[in-house]
Design an enzyme around this catalytic site. Sequence first.
Site, PDB file in Angstrom:
ATOM      1  N   CYS A 135      64.793 -44.762  28.557  1.00  0.00           N
ATOM      2  CA  CYS A 135      65.632 -45.801  29.135  1.00  0.00           C
ATOM      3  C   CYS A 135      67.090 -45.636  28.701  1.00  0.00           C
ATOM      4  O   CYS A 135      67.471 -46.085  27.612  1.00  0.00           O
ATOM      5  CB  CYS A 135      65.103 -47.178  28.723  1.00  0.00           C
ATOM      6  SG  CYS A 135      66.119 -48.519  29.349  1.00  0.00           S
ATOM      7  N   CYS A 145      68.921 -48.910  28.095  1.00  0.00           N
ATOM      8  CA  CYS A 145      68.642 -49.564  26.810  1.00  0.00           C
ATOM      9  C   CYS A 145      69.325 -48.819  25.658  1.00  0.00           C
ATOM     10  O   CYS A 145      69.856 -49.444  24.733  1.00  0.00           O
ATOM     11  CB  CYS A 145      67.147 -49.582  26.506  1.00  0.00           C
ATOM     12  SG  CYS A 145      66.109 -49.985  27.904  1.00  0.00           S
ATOM     13  N   ASP A 146      69.290 -47.502  25.681  1.00  0.00           N
ATOM     14  CA  ASP A 146      69.625 -46.742  24.479  1.00  0.00           C
ATOM     15  C   ASP A 146      70.892 -45.895  24.587  1.00  0.00           C
ATOM     16  O   ASP A 146      71.346 -45.348  23.582  1.00  0.00           O
ATOM     17  CB  ASP A 146      68.454 -45.796  24.130  1.00  0.00           C
ATOM     18  CG  ASP A 146      67.176 -46.579  23.868  1.00  0.00           C
ATOM     19  OD1 ASP A 146      67.287 -47.710  23.360  1.00  0.00           O
ATOM     20  OD2 ASP A 146      66.090 -46.070  24.181  1.00  0.00           O
TER      21      ASP A 146
END
Length: 318
Positions: free
Chosen positions: A133, A136-137
């Site tokens: 992701c 997200c990261d």
Amino acid sequence: MAENVTIIGSGPAGLTAALYTARANLNPLLISGNEFGGQIALTNEVENYPGFPDGITGPELTELMKQQAEKFGARFESDHVSRVDLQTHPFVLETENGARHETNSVVIATGASPRRLGVPGEIELTGRGVSYCATCDGFFFRGKKVAVIGGGDSALQEGLFLTRFAAQVYVVHRRNQLRAQPILQARAQENPKINFVWDSVVQDIQGDGAVSALNLVHVRTGDPSQLPVEGVFVYIGHIPNTQLFVGQLDMDDEGYLKVNERLHTKIPGVFAAGEAHDHIFKQAIVSAGFGSMAAMEVEKFLADLEHSGYPTAGKIFA
Ligand code: NAP
């Protein structure tokens, strides 16, 4: 008392099924799974969902869909269905939090999850440089070199997103032709931060506590090489989340549920919508469309149930 309809999953298919069944006055219950919104909620920029000419983030789109369904009376439970009994009617759904729901109809909108590479180092280093992701990261890789594995839309879209943070993004693809749509290919090829590593597969992921490099193999020559990176983002397709239904519903070799053109599974009253059955289109808008179709079939099924009882005379779709 049994629910009219329970929807399993909170991606575009589930949320649209909730909206339609709520507007049909069916007071639907949606069990959202552990991560609300499904895959689209992990997407940074959605540019091809009609009605949003300037694009919209996945979490925003999901939240708007939820609000719209709630406005008409859909109920949401944050829980994960862990067991289903579809051999009895009303059907029974049990959850991780210990709830037990009886329901007259079910919409399976459990979607799909990212496929893993299955190479040494992947599991050990997940969350320590290995990610599925970018939204997200990506932020953690400011100024660093990262690799994206895959040559489809997800790999390029998320690779382009990563260029906002990373110093260099290597797209490692097992062929020398991309699967991604031309507009994404053009953007990636024009982006000075993106480099392509063609005809290469990951053999293992190196790192002592955090990713430090990828060991690659050239698929034609067999030549090994090493790519020093601190992040690896894997975008090599998906696996449908249908394990819950093994032995109760029919599925193909890859685990996609088998449905007829009206999204009926072989059990009357059990419908599927979205990537749990769609192995072709895999678009948020298509999943939303399937959600509305399943909801309309639920309405018909419940009306028939009220008048004629549960159809025990056989399967609707075999
Ligand atoms: P995908 O289209 O199935 O692409 C997967 C990519 O990973 C392919 O390039 C494939 O290589 C590669 N791959 C598969 N298994 C591999 C392995 N074991 N090792 C190395 N590489 C491997 O998956 P996706 O990119 O996640 O897209 C899924 C669906 O969502 C598609 O229908 C796509 O159009 C859609 N999507 C659309 C958008 C958008 O519209 N903006 C964004 C994201 C996703 P090969 O090419 O050699 O098979």
